[in-house]
Scaffold this motif. Structure first.
Motif, PDB file in Angstrom:
ATOM      1  N   UNK A 146       0.861  -1.180   0.000  1.00  0.00           N
ATOM      2  CA  UNK A 146       0.000   0.000   0.000  1.00  0.00           C
ATOM      3  C   UNK A 146       0.901   1.235   0.000  1.00  0.00           C
ATOM      4  N   UNK A 147       0.679   2.144  -0.956  1.00  0.00           N
ATOM      5  CA  UNK A 147       1.487   3.350  -1.060  1.00  0.00           C
ATOM      6  C   UNK A 147       2.485   3.236  -2.195  1.00  0.00           C
ATOM      7  N   UNK A 148       3.597   3.969  -2.081  1.00  0.00           N
ATOM      8  CA  UNK A 148       4.649   3.864  -3.083  1.00  0.00           C
ATOM      9  C   UNK A 148       5.275   2.482  -3.015  1.00  0.00           C
ATOM     10  N   UNK A 149       5.783   2.000  -4.133  1.00  0.00           N
ATOM     11  CA  UNK A 149       6.218   0.609  -4.196  1.00  0.00           C
ATOM     12  C   UNK A 149       7.527   0.349  -3.467  1.00  0.00           C
ATOM     13  N   UNK A 150       8.440   1.324  -3.457  1.00  0.00           N
ATOM     14  CA  UNK A 150       9.741   1.084  -2.834  1.00  0.00           C
ATOM     15  C   UNK A 150      10.050   2.158  -1.791  1.00  0.00           C
ATOM     16  N   UNK A 174      13.399  -2.084   4.600  1.00  0.00           N
ATOM     17  CA  UNK A 174      12.341  -2.612   5.463  1.00  0.00           C
ATOM     18  C   UNK A 174      12.397  -1.976   6.855  1.00  0.00           C
ATOM     19  N   UNK A 175      11.254  -1.457   7.283  1.00  0.00           N
ATOM     20  CA  UNK A 175      11.105  -0.909   8.635  1.00  0.00           C
ATOM     21  C   UNK A 175      10.192  -1.861   9.405  1.00  0.00           C
ATOM     22  N   UNK A 176      10.719  -2.519  10.413  1.00  0.00           N
ATOM     23  CA  UNK A 176       9.946  -3.522  11.140  1.00  0.00           C
ATOM     24  C   UNK A 176       8.956  -2.873  12.102  1.00  0.00           C
ATOM     25  N   UNK A 192       6.783   6.005   6.664  1.00  0.00           N
ATOM     26  CA  UNK A 192       7.257   5.064   5.652  1.00  0.00           C
ATOM     27  C   UNK A 192       6.618   5.454   4.313  1.00  0.00           C
ATOM     28  N   UNK A 193       7.236   4.990   3.217  1.00  0.00           N
ATOM     29  CA  UNK A 193       6.665   5.250   1.894  1.00  0.00           C
ATOM     30  C   UNK A 193       5.509   4.317   1.581  1.00  0.00           C
TER      31      UNK A 193
END
Length: 298
Positions: A146-150, A174-176, A192-193
């Motif tokens: 969901x949102x921007x892909x990267x 990756x943000x856990x 996050x993006x």
């Protein structure tokens, strides 16, 4: 209340099972006296003691079955399963977790008997502790971005979502995050993006205008049991309950929505994005086995 009745009551109050060390703390009995009473209860056929890891002993009421699932649209078949194991004479409890790592950790620690969690997480713990068995599938699909892909991508730790996000976008940072509600907060606050998340949250976010890209249909979560559980009996009941779900989806969906306090209209939209299969896909398993090894090495 006698010490025997106290022990049995404590086990019932705690889902049918407790570590012996915790029972000692709760009962205030000496180590030798507790061991003596537990031996008597074992001879009477009321409890079972099992070594979980190292010297740790777990005490369980006979025929207790603690089932764990993640807060997701993925498991409506768990309702007929819960009812059928109860009808088969098990003292059953159904617990809900926000993430797969917490659930699978409880499974290997003997705090659960059966768990539906990401296959990659189960394989990781199985490789280390070797005290659980993966015996059946559940559903394919149901995950997406969901949102921007990267860029910065929020995901639960060591999960199918993390594995699929990295497969979808290798350069993702990756943000856990702990669970679905925290993921959505991160997205809302633009910390996050994008987020890698599962149903019914994908449908909820899509319905309010967020861009959603679905991952390929692969097995996310599988059914695992801790060693010592009657695998054949559990698998037989599970397959029977799965057939019951497939033949009467709407009935079980309503019960499942009520149990998890999900909006039924959103849940009914969300489950369309799953392919329900109780068999284990060997190709998916082999792919996730390699991913679990990469988690172990990272």
């Amino acid at each position: 209340m006698s010490s025997k009745h106290l022990i049995l009551s404590l086990l019932k109050e705690n889902g049918g099972s407790l570590p012996q060390s915790e029972l000692r703390e709760l009962t205030k009995l000496s180590k030798s006296r507790l061991s003596e009473i537990l031996s008597e209860l074992e001879k009477e056929g009321l409890i079972t003691r099992q070594r979980i890891m190292g010297k740790n002993l777990n005490v369980s009421l006979n025929n207790s079955l603690r089932i764990g699932i993640i807060e997701a649209a993925e498991y409506p078949f768990i309702i007929p399963f819960y009812k059928m194991v109860k009808n088969a004479g098990f003292n059953t409890e159904l617990r809900v977790y926000s993430d797969g790592v917490s659930l699978t950790r409880d499974l290997v620690l003997g705090k659960l008997d059966v768990g539906m969690s990401p296959v990659v997480t189960q394989l990781f713990f199985k490789n280390i502790f070797n005290n659980i068995e993966i015996i059946a599938g559940g559903a394919k699909g149901g995950g997406g971005i969901v949102g921007e892909q990267c860029g910065k991508v929020g995901s639960t730790f060591m999960s199918s979502m993390e594995a699929w996000a990295l497969d979808y976008c290798e350069e993702a940072d990756i943000v856990h995050v702990k669970g679905p509600k925290d993921l959505m907060r991160k997205l809302e606050r633009k910390e996050v993006n994008s987020i890698a998340i599962w149903e019914p949250y994908l449908t909820s976010l899509r319905n309010i205008g967020f861009k959603v890209e679905y991952f390929d249909h692969e097995h996310c979560c599988t059914l695992a049991v801790r060693k010592g559980i009657n695998e054949e009996k559990i698998k037989m009941i599970y397959e029977e309950s799965f057939s019951s779900f497939l033949s009467s989806k709407e009935r079980w969906l309503r019960d499942y929505a009520y149990f998890l306090n999900f909006d039924y209209s959103i849940l009914s939209q969300a489950v369309v994005n799953y392919e329900f299969e109780s068999y284990l896909d060997n190709k998916d398993m082999e792919k996730m086995r390699k991913v679990s090894i990469s988690f172990k090495d990272s």
